[in-house]
Scaffold this active site. Sequence first.
Site, PDB file in Angstrom:
ATOM      1  N   ARG A   9      -2.216   8.149   0.355  1.00 49.83           N
ATOM      2  CA  ARG A   9      -2.597   6.848   0.123  1.00 49.83           C
ATOM      3  C   ARG A   9      -3.069   6.807  -1.254  1.00 49.83           C
ATOM      4  NH1 ARG A   9      -7.126   5.453   3.426  1.00 49.83           N
ATOM      5  NH2 ARG A   9      -8.309   5.400   1.421  1.00 49.83           N
TER       6      ARG A   9
ATOM      7  N   HIS B 190      -7.900   1.985   1.166  1.00 42.83           N
ATOM      8  CA  HIS B 190      -7.262   1.680   2.707  1.00 42.83           C
ATOM      9  C   HIS B 190      -6.774  -0.120   2.701  1.00 42.83           C
ATOM     10  CE1 HIS B 190      -6.824   1.530   6.921  1.00 42.83           C
ATOM     11  NE2 HIS B 190      -7.686   0.367   6.934  1.00 42.83           N
TER      12      HIS B 190
ATOM     13  N   TYR C 184     -15.600   8.579  -0.799  1.00 41.79           N
ATOM     14  CA  TYR C 184     -15.385   9.590   0.096  1.00 41.79           C
ATOM     15  C   TYR C 184     -14.448  10.472  -0.540  1.00 41.79           C
ATOM     16  CZ  TYR C 184     -11.789   6.139   1.565  1.00 41.79           C
ATOM     17  OH  TYR C 184     -10.572   5.251   1.648  1.00 41.79           O
TER      18      TYR C 184
END
Length: 386
Positions: A273, A277, A286
């Site tokens: 990805r 998100h 993160y």
Amino acid sequence: MTTAGTFGSRWPGEDDGTDFVQLLTPEGERREHPDYAFDLDDEAIKGFYRDMALNRRIDAEAIALQRQGELGLWASLLGQEAAQVGSGRATRPQDFIFPTYREHAVAWCRGVDPLALVSLFRGVDHGGWDPTATNFHLYTIVIGAQTLHATGYAMGVQRDGCVGTGDPDRDTAVMAYLGDGASAQGDVNEAFIWSSVFNAPVVFFLQNNQWAISAPSEKQSRIPLYRRASGFGFPGVRVDGNDVLACYAVTKAALQQARDGGGPTLIEAFTYRMGAHTTTDDPTRYRLPEELEHWRRLDPLARVETYLRRAGVADDDFFAGVEREANELAERLRTGTRAMPEPDLAHIFDLVYAEEQPELRAQLEAFQAYRASFLTQDAAGVEVTR
């Protein structure tokens, strides 16, 4: 801060004993596999490139529209174009697809207008397409729930006698899309059990994009996800999810096995990805920039462009034409989004049952009376909310 899934310069399968299906390398070179062959010509590969490029542009425009306040949310597919186009183009018209909320390119392959997807994220409807017209179900926000829906539908297909007849226009497969995070959900594991026990004609297409929001793959499973299938009694295969040729070949084989009565398959498309998100997420909190840069070098569109140019089947005119088409599509998306009318809230009552029910009619009348209590007329006699 944690990071996962970078694998240095290696791919899965080179040092962990897994069978990793790849038919087009990141350098744009064709590769053979003993079990899976890509049986289409270069014109089809050009079509795959067009599909991926247009969907990347749809994705970029939708993100821009959300940032401008035109959409409430958007779930990006950036980096996952090959997994979705390859698998989507492997389906037949009679196959039925159960997506999550990110399968925009699969929707494209099934003939769903991108504006119908945008209308959902704009909040003007609950899904702007007819699932029976395209055999592409409405998006599912509840993580993993669609795998149970797909399994139940596949069992119905089985009982309707649409499996193993030998008729290519009748035999039907069902495909459920899910992510790596969903593989830990109870619904998914229950779907695996039921599909295995009843030998349901369903393919579980798992896009392992390395992150379940902010949880890396290494925090989700101690083994490669495709190997979970063996514990439920059906085959699993891991494919290069950034290789559109491999995704097509593997999905085509799994779908045909399902149509023939061979039961379920789990496909793990190993991809990434590239974006957030959703537009509410900040992935810089993160994951490391080095990881993102590593995956940029594995871009699914770049390798197809390299192959097409080296093979001499696509030139600057072809790529310029795709870009022009993408620009036109982006303009249609922007204009169409802003032109969407406000929904009539009473329309929701039309979507509950196929036929009118007395109780629902009473509820509709009560709602209409309640809404009317907020309306008054201005000096010109036009109803306005007070």
